[in-house]
Design an enzyme around this catalytic site. Structure first.
Site, mmCIF file in Angstrom:
data_model
loop_
_atom_site.group_PDB
_atom_site.id
_atom_site.type_symbol
_atom_site.label_atom_id
_atom_site.label_comp_id
_atom_site.label_asym_id
_atom_site.label_seq_id
_atom_site.Cartn_x
_atom_site.Cartn_y
_atom_site.Cartn_z
ATOM 1 N N LYS A 27 -2.270 0.134 -24.730
ATOM 2 C CA LYS A 27 -2.224 -0.649 -26.706
ATOM 3 C C LYS A 27 -0.947 0.288 -27.599
ATOM 4 C CE LYS A 27 -6.793 1.418 -25.174
ATOM 5 N NZ LYS A 27 -8.159 2.229 -25.159
ATOM 6 N N GLU A 42 -0.502 5.480 -0.567
ATOM 7 C CA GLU A 42 -1.461 6.044 -0.631
ATOM 8 C C GLU A 42 -0.403 7.352 -1.069
ATOM 9 O OE1 GLU A 42 -4.851 6.145 1.442
ATOM 10 O OE2 GLU A 42 -6.015 3.815 1.021
ATOM 11 N N TYR A 56 0.796 -1.455 0.092
ATOM 12 C CA TYR A 56 -0.099 -0.235 0.041
ATOM 13 C C TYR A 56 0.744 1.340 0.088
ATOM 14 C CZ TYR A 56 -5.202 -0.587 -0.278
ATOM 15 O OH TYR A 56 -6.292 -0.679 -0.134
ATOM 16 N N THR A 106 -3.199 6.030 -22.156
ATOM 17 C CA THR A 106 -3.442 4.221 -21.637
ATOM 18 C C THR A 106 -2.190 4.000 -21.782
ATOM 19 O OG1 THR A 106 -4.128 2.993 -24.181
ATOM 20 C CG2 THR A 106 -5.977 3.545 -22.331
ATOM 21 N N ASP A 129 -5.978 13.241 -25.859
ATOM 22 C CA ASP A 129 -6.536 11.400 -25.288
ATOM 23 C C ASP A 129 -6.029 10.945 -26.090
ATOM 24 O OD1 ASP A 129 -6.829 9.185 -25.047
ATOM 25 O OD2 ASP A 129 -9.163 9.749 -24.009
ATOM 26 N N ARG A 136 -1.569 -3.211 -18.294
ATOM 27 C CA ARG A 136 -2.762 -2.103 -18.578
ATOM 28 C C ARG A 136 -3.263 -1.441 -17.686
ATOM 29 N NH1 ARG A 136 -5.906 -5.280 -21.768
ATOM 30 N NH2 ARG A 136 -7.353 -3.561 -21.975
HETATM 31 C C1 LIG Z 1 -8.908 3.181 -24.629
HETATM 32 C C2 LIG Z 1 -9.492 4.540 -24.115
HETATM 33 C C3 LIG Z 1 -9.715 4.909 -23.062
HETATM 34 C C4 LIG Z 1 -10.161 4.211 -22.115
HETATM 35 O O1 LIG Z 1 -9.072 3.046 -21.502
HETATM 36 P P1 LIG Z 1 -9.810 2.070 -20.787
HETATM 37 O O2 LIG Z 1 -8.297 1.170 -20.063
HETATM 38 O O3 LIG Z 1 -10.031 1.209 -21.531
HETATM 39 O O4 LIG Z 1 -10.469 2.247 -19.894
HETATM 40 C C5 LIG Z 1 -9.806 6.375 -23.410
HETATM 41 N N1 LIG Z 1 -9.532 7.175 -24.530
HETATM 42 C C6 LIG Z 1 -9.485 6.411 -25.747
HETATM 43 C C7 LIG Z 1 -9.188 7.573 -26.873
HETATM 44 C C8 LIG Z 1 -9.444 5.877 -25.951
HETATM 45 O O5 LIG Z 1 -8.519 4.381 -27.339
#
Ligand SMILES: *Cc1c(COP(=O)(O)O)cnc(C)c1O
Length: 428
Positions: free
Chosen positions: A224, A52, A50, A221, A195, A230
């Site tokens: 990807k 935090e 932990y 993220t 994003d 993740r």
């Molecule tokens: C995949 C994605 C997310 C969210 O990611 P998670 O880890 O699945 O919650 C947010 N914004 C965009 C543009 C994405 O492609």
């Protein structure tokens, strides 16, 4: 004692999933295969602790070592994206976006993001998502040809005066012009969130322009194109005030606002095993080889797009600049859902997707979305993409022919056998 002896049921399922991955073509553009080093960190004792708070400012004792892990992840993130501040604690991409809203807005404030059907994400203002219920979400669409429509985005911004404008997509096959969004945000006095969940790896690999000195805040993220565990990160510029105290919502204060939104605002203890794995993935992404990887993702996507077009398939915007493409199947009398299902049966994993101004429903839309990051991680190149494009086209044109399906299934197996996935791993 390991899982193969202590929990045979889960061990068997993990082995089954490994074999499914090995024997199939993973073409969902948001997926990837991480390195064994990332898997090591993710399966590590980091999960036990932990911690935090932030390095040097924790609410728990015994954080000397996890502090070093988190600081290294932060340093690598700052270096990879050329930013002043990185928060590596968000549990995933959606909570990272939630944290940005929580940091910069009050409930009821207006946000302008892409409509889900036009490549936006649920967290960009979908009616059934927190972003569309707690906030006044306005959505932009796209031009008939699938390209972003900056006239529409600007006129919506002028009309609705959003406090936050979001750019960044789950299904946009072209380069994003960050500066155009910046100019519109400045014109109406909005914060600008980029994003980059899908394209973070392409940005590090210099295959897509970076928003990192243009946008006010960047979410991504890590699982990807970045090819990590993740997880997610929130990047921004400026300094965190010390101590982290309540500060006004100004651009200069964004790093402090973000850190406070994550904890105490939204989260408890960071997932230190994930933080360690993010650090490992970032060190891989900072190596020169990663540039070749990012470049190959795009070369593969272009080769795949060309092959499908040569076979008579239609692609939204006519092709791709990045790692993904959307095939519009409406002229073939096949729905996206049928295509997804039938491709799955022969070992090609894609997902159904809407096309611009789709005449069908989002649950059974006209298109499929395909991407090359995972196949590129396996080592596949342009020749393989050419073949895969031909196989996909043949299948969607002969969707009810079981003999043809069997033939294609065999060809998929022949191809995947040439690219062993995690040859050193066995779960049962
Ligand atoms: C995949 C994605 C997310 C969210 O990611 P998670 O880890 O699945 O919650 C947010 N914004 C965009 C543009 C994405 O492609």
């Amino acid at each position: 004692m390991n899982i193969s002896t202590t929990d045979k049921e889960i061990a068997n399922y993990l082995q089954e999933e490994l074999e499914r991955s090995q024997n199939g073509l993973e073409m969902i553009p948001s997926e990837n295969f991480v390195s064994e080093a990332v898997l090591d960190a993710l399966g590590s004792i980091g999960t036990n602790k932990y911690s935090e708070g932030y390095p040097g400012k924790r609410y728990y004792g015994g954080c000397q070592v996890v502090d070093k892990i988190e600081l290294l992840a932060i340093e690598r993130a700052k270096q990879a994206f050329n930013v002043d501040h990185a928060n590596v604690q968000p549990y995933s991409g959606s909570p990272a976006n939630l944290a940005v809203y929580y940091a910069l807005l009050d409930p009821g404030d207006t946000v302008l993001g892409a409509n889900l059907s036009f490549g936006g994400h649920m967290t960009h203002g979908l009616k059934v998502n927190f972003s569309g219920t707690l906030y006044n979400a306005v959505n932009y669409t796209a031009k008939k040809d699938g390209y972003l429509d900056f006239n529409e985005i600007r006129s919506l911004a002028l009309k609705h005066k959003p406090k936050l404008i979001i750019a960044g997509f789950t299904a946009y096959p072209r380069i994003i012009d960050w500066q155009k969004f910046r100019d519109i945000a400045d014109e109406v006095g909005a914060f600008f969130l980029a994003d980059i969940a899908h394209i973070a790896g392409l940005i590090i690999g210099e295959e897509h322009p970076s928003p990192c000195r243009i946008a006010d805040v960047i979410t991504t993220t890590t699982h990807k194109t970045l090819r990590g565990p993740r997880g997610a990160m929130i990047l921004s510029n400026g300094k965190v005030s010390n101590p982290i105290k309540k500060v006004p919502r100004t651009k200069e204060n964004i790093p402090t606002l973000i850190d406070r939104a994550i904890i105490p605002g939204l989260q408890g203890g960071p997932h230190n095993h994930t933080t360690a794995a993010i650090a490992v993935a970032l060190s891989e992404a900072l190596k020169p080889e990663f540039k070749n990887y990012a470049k190959q993702i795009v070369l593969n996507a272009k080769a795949l797009a060309k092959s499908m077009i040569d076979e008579g398939l239609e692609l939204v915007t006519g092709g791709t600049d990045n790692h993904l493409m959307i095939a519009d199947l409406s002229n073939l009398n096949v729905s996206g859902k049928d295509a997804e299902h039938n491709l799955d049966e022969i070992g090609i994993t894609v997902n159904k997707n809407t096309v611009p101004f789709d005449s069908r429903s989002p649950f059974d839309p006209s298109g499929i979305r395909l991407g090359t990051p995972a196949l590129t991680s396996r080592g596949m190149k342009e020749d393989d993409m050419k073949l895969i494009g031909q196989l996909i086209a043949r299948l969607v044109k002969n969707i009810n022919d079981n003999n043809i399906k069997e033939e294609i299934k065999k060809q998929v197996l022949e191809l995947t056998n040439k690219y062993p996935l995690y040859p050193g791993i066995k779960y049962n």
